[in-house]
Design an enzyme around this catalytic site. Structure first.
Site, short mmCIF file in Angstrom:
data_model
loop_
_atom_site.label_atom_id
_atom_site.label_comp_id
_atom_site.label_asym_id
_atom_site.label_seq_id
_atom_site.Cartn_x
_atom_site.Cartn_y
_atom_site.Cartn_z
N ASP A 160 -24.51 -38.12 -34.76
CA ASP A 160 -25.56 -37.75 -33.80
C ASP A 160 -26.94 -37.93 -34.44
OD1 ASP A 160 -23.54 -36.99 -32.10
OD2 ASP A 160 -23.66 -34.87 -32.66
N1 URA Z 1 -19.46 -34.08 -34.84
C1 URA Z 1 -20.61 -33.84 -34.19
O1 URA Z 1 -20.69 -32.95 -33.35
N2 URA Z 1 -21.67 -34.63 -34.48
C2 URA Z 1 -21.64 -35.60 -35.40
O2 URA Z 1 -22.66 -36.27 -35.64
C3 URA Z 1 -20.44 -35.84 -36.08
C4 URA Z 1 -19.35 -35.06 -35.78
#
Ligand code: URA
Length: 235
Positions: free
Chosen positions: A103
């Site tokens: 993310d």
């Molecule tokens: N899980 C999440 O919620 N975000 C990420 O970036 C990676 C794993």
């Protein structure tokens, strides 16, 4: 392979453009000027200097990036700059891709490569490559929450509860979570399902490969053969 093709394969431009760079005396090979575009060399390990930029040639590129917050793992980002902006032009030209996405607000270990088979192997659900996340939470972490994450929590769009491979409380507001899957927002959604909320997320390892502690945020480096072996060791 001929030098003009090698430069092209490394992302320095079209074969003709690379030939022009070589002809113009802007390319050194293993420390020596080479002005012949048709000169033949082995690709892997060739030390190039292209218009002043030092470059070690490799048939396939494998790298780790210490991803900072505020970057999207997309070639066409919507709201933040792309992680690909953190890479030099030749790597962008040869279209290295992130091995799975993080993310925009997640930090830490991001692998990139132009080896499609490698991406497929690493992200295939069948391979169950462990990914380790350092999670900071809004509320204090309780043993019940950690137990729920280990036992399995129900996510909206999943047919069955999903369990963390490992979950360790590392502080009042932090835990270390190891997941074998890579579902959308998986850590954040699992932590919500367990009754808490993620305020910061950092990936510290993939398989047996840890983020290099000497690699500053926003910087990348090549993966070594040892790194690639560690990646597959699952430790
Ligand atoms: N899980 C999440 O919620 N975000 C990420 O970036 C990676 C794993």
């Amino acid at each position: 392979m001929t030098l003009d093709r090698i430069l092209q394969s490394q992302g320095f431009g079209t074969r003709r453009y690379c030939g022009d760079l070589i002809g113009a005396g802007l390319v050194e090979v293993n420390g020596e000027l080479c002005e012949d575009p048709r000169a033949q060399f082995e690709v892997d390990g060739l030390r190039l200097t292209v218009d002043g930029e030092a470059w070690v040639a490799c048939t396939k590129a494998y790298l780790m990036l210490n991803k900072p917050a505020g970057y999207e793992c997309s070639q066409r980002p919507r709201n933040h700059p792309s992680v690909y902006n953190l890479l030099p032009v030749p790597l962008r030209q040869r279209e290295v891709q992130a091995v799975g996405r993080l993310d925009h607000d997640t930090t830490g270990l991001l692998l990139l490569t132009d080896d499609g088979q490698f991406i497929h192997a690493q992200t295939s659900p069948k391979r169950k490559v462990p990914k380790v996340y350092e999670v900071t939470t809004a509320e204090p972490v309780t043993p019940e929450q950690a137990e729920a994450l280990r036992a399995g929590v129900q996510l909206d769009d999943e047919p069955a509860p999903i369990a963390a491979e490992a979950c360790e409380i590392t502080g009042e507001h932090s835990l270390r979570l190891t997941l074998l899957q890579g579902k959308y927002h998986q850590v954040k959604r699992m932590v919500v399902a367990a009754g808490n909320h993620v305020t910061a997320l950092h990936r510290s390892a993939v398989g047996g490969l840890k983020l290099d502690p000497a690699l500053p945020e926003g910087e990348w480096r090549w993966l070594t053969p040892e790194d690639l072996a560690a990646l597959n060791s699952k430790e």
